[in-house]
Design an enzyme around this catalytic site. Structure first.
Site, PDB file in Angstrom:
ATOM      1  N   ASP A 148       3.795   9.134  -1.378  1.00 14.42           N
ATOM      2  CA  ASP A 148       4.412   7.925  -1.913  1.00 14.42           C
ATOM      3  C   ASP A 148       4.849   8.061  -3.370  1.00 14.42           C
ATOM      4  OD1 ASP A 148       4.325   6.312   0.388  1.00 14.42           O
ATOM      5  OD2 ASP A 148       2.198   5.888   0.072  1.00 14.42           O
ATOM      6  N   ASP A 206       7.943   6.851   7.302  1.00 19.39           N
ATOM      7  CA  ASP A 206       8.209   6.350   5.951  1.00 19.39           C
ATOM      8  C   ASP A 206       8.525   7.483   4.977  1.00 19.39           C
ATOM      9  OD1 ASP A 206       6.222   5.190   7.613  1.00 19.39           O
ATOM     10  OD2 ASP A 206       5.626   3.770   6.079  1.00 19.39           O
TER      11      ASP A 206
HETATM   12  N1  GLY Z   1       5.036   2.956   3.611  1.00 25.06           N
HETATM   13  C1  GLY Z   1       4.170   1.968   4.092  1.00 25.06           C
HETATM   14  C2  GLY Z   1       4.849   0.804   4.696  1.00 25.06           C
HETATM   15  O1  GLY Z   1       6.012   0.838   5.027  1.00 25.06           O
HETATM   16  O2  GLY Z   1       4.182  -0.182   4.871  1.00 25.06           O
END
Ligand code: GLY
Length: 429
Positions: A148, A206
């Site tokens: 992230d 993601d």
């Molecule tokens: N990347 C985590 C979400 O989309 O909640």
């Protein structure tokens, strides 16, 4: 005399047509001007409220009802209860939730919102605020504990460097990209997403969103290695994350030799369901990959996911339920964040293909829905967030039907892209 009268009539007619046209175009974008004004006002109020505390707004705290969750997930309450990660904090319900620290995965979105609001309005106060909140994230450049870091640093420092280039921002981005590449495993062909959990080497859909940082840093440094890693990750993900109908698994975990350990969900209804935000991350990610590589395989993937979304979302306003396979009831929460991510992606996709109008029209519909009273907050409400009705992680009891900072981020990005494509600027609205 007759000729003179005809000439006067022609002038009057021309005048009324041009007047009509300009009123019409003013009227046509009332929703857009209102969307930008509300967004800027909400962000300014939030900044004033936060003051000099190092706090990054994330969402509004929500609770849940166990029967409702089990009904959404079609699970047995007896076995489900203990799996919930989040326990509602009674006193916090309805109050603003802040990132737990600058290392929270959503920490870059609030600074990013300020950058986009500055870009949209040219308001210098918003620029100052954007600089201030971006600087809080500086230590994240040294963090290696999650994929992230792409979201965190690209949305804050990436936008900072785009709108106000500075050596310190550039260096922070390069260092973050190096750390993200450090999570790439050659035998697997992917960047590792999470360091927690039961999986050997988890990769979530993601993760496609973190590739934009690598593309950007390849441009900044003229070093193709970042882009090569990003494209390899996209290629492996394409091979393993998608079902025949082009919907995606949320989590694919790999064995060390690159074979698939398991495919499952963490935030969707069940392992085989189409989690709404996952589909949005996918179409956004493959659109970026095509932009950067011009590889038609990535373009086809983006188009296929776009098609899936346009077919599977059945709501009148096109804002998806939190999972495409969730029960179709009026109580089922929507996910405005999935809609804003999709809108932003489809506007970009529309500019990359010859038959792009269908994507642009769909994105415009999404933006108009999000800008309606049903989703766009009134100034002074919604704890300063811009949009209402997103869903973070329903199966974990977290952020259900609430504003979330990344819904606002991709909404603002989509508005900026919309204005670019239409050749509009704020003063002309
Ligand atoms: N990347 C985590 C979400 O989309 O909640």
């Amino acid at each position: 005399m007759k000729k003179f009268l005809l000439f006067c009539c022609a002038i009057v007619t021309m005048y009324s047509f041009s007047g009509c046209a300009s009123n019409q175009s003013k009227g046509e974008y009332t929703w857009l001007k209102q969307a930008i004004d509300v967004s800027a006002a909400q962000l300014k109020e939030t900044v004033a409220d936060v003051g000099d505390s190092v706090l990054l707004p994330r969402a509004i705290w929500t609770g849940y009802d166990m029967d409702f969750l089990c009904n959404q997930l079609q699970r047995d309450p007896a076995t489900f209860k203990d799996s919930l990660r989040v326990k509602p904090i009674k006193d916090a319900l309805g109050t603003r939730r802040y990132c737990s620290s600058i290392y929270d995965w959503t920490s870059g979105f609030f600074p990013g919102n300020l950058w986009y609001a500055y870009q949209l309005t040219g308001d210098e106060d918003l620029k100052k605020d954007a600089v201030k909140f971006t600087n809080y994230l500086y230590p994240v450049k040294d963090y290696k504990g999650t994929h992230d870091i792409g979201f965190m640093m690209n949305c804050s420092y990436g936008n900072a460097n785009r709108l106000l280039p500075a050596d310190s921002a550039r260096l922070a981005l390069v260092q973050t990209a190096d750390n993200l590449c450090g999570r790439f495993n050659d035998s697997i062909g992917c960047i590792r997403s999470w360091d927690f959990g039961k999986w050997n080497f988890p990769v979530i859909i993601d993760n496609m969103m973190n590739l934009d940082l690598l593309f950007y840093v390849s441009h900044l440094t003229n070093d193709p290695k970042y882009k090569e890693i990003a494209l390899k990750h996209a290629e492996t993900t394409l091979k393993n994350h998608f079902r025949p109908d082009h919907s995606s698994y949320h989590v694919v975990s790999y064995n060390n030799d690159g074979t698939v350990e398991l495919k499952c969900t963490h935030q969707g209804k069940n392992d085989e369901s189409a989690w709404a935000r996952g589909q949005a991350w996918g179409v956004y990610g493959y659109t970026s990959c095509y932009r950067e590589s011009k590889d038609s395989v990535f373009l086809q993937q983006a188009k296929d996911i776009a098609e899936l979304i346009m077919i599977r979302v059945k709501t009148d306003d096109a804002i998806p339920l939190w999972d495409f396979d969730a029960p179709e009831t009026p109580q089922t929460p929507r996910d405005a964040s999935a809609a804003s991510i999709t809108a932003s992606a489809l506007i970009e996709l529309s500019t990359l293909v010859e038959d792009g109008q269908v994507y642009f029209d769909y994105a415009e519909k999404l933006l108009k829905s999000l800008s309606s009273d049903a989703y766009l907050a009134k100034v002074g409400t919604n704890q300063g967030f811009i949009l209402m009705h997103s869903t973070g992680s329903l199966p974990n009891g977290s952020e259900i039907d609430t504003p979330i900072n990344y819904a606002d981020y991709y909404y603002l990005e989509a508005l900026a892209r919309y204005m670019q494509v239409k050749g509009l600027d704020y003063k002309s609205l």
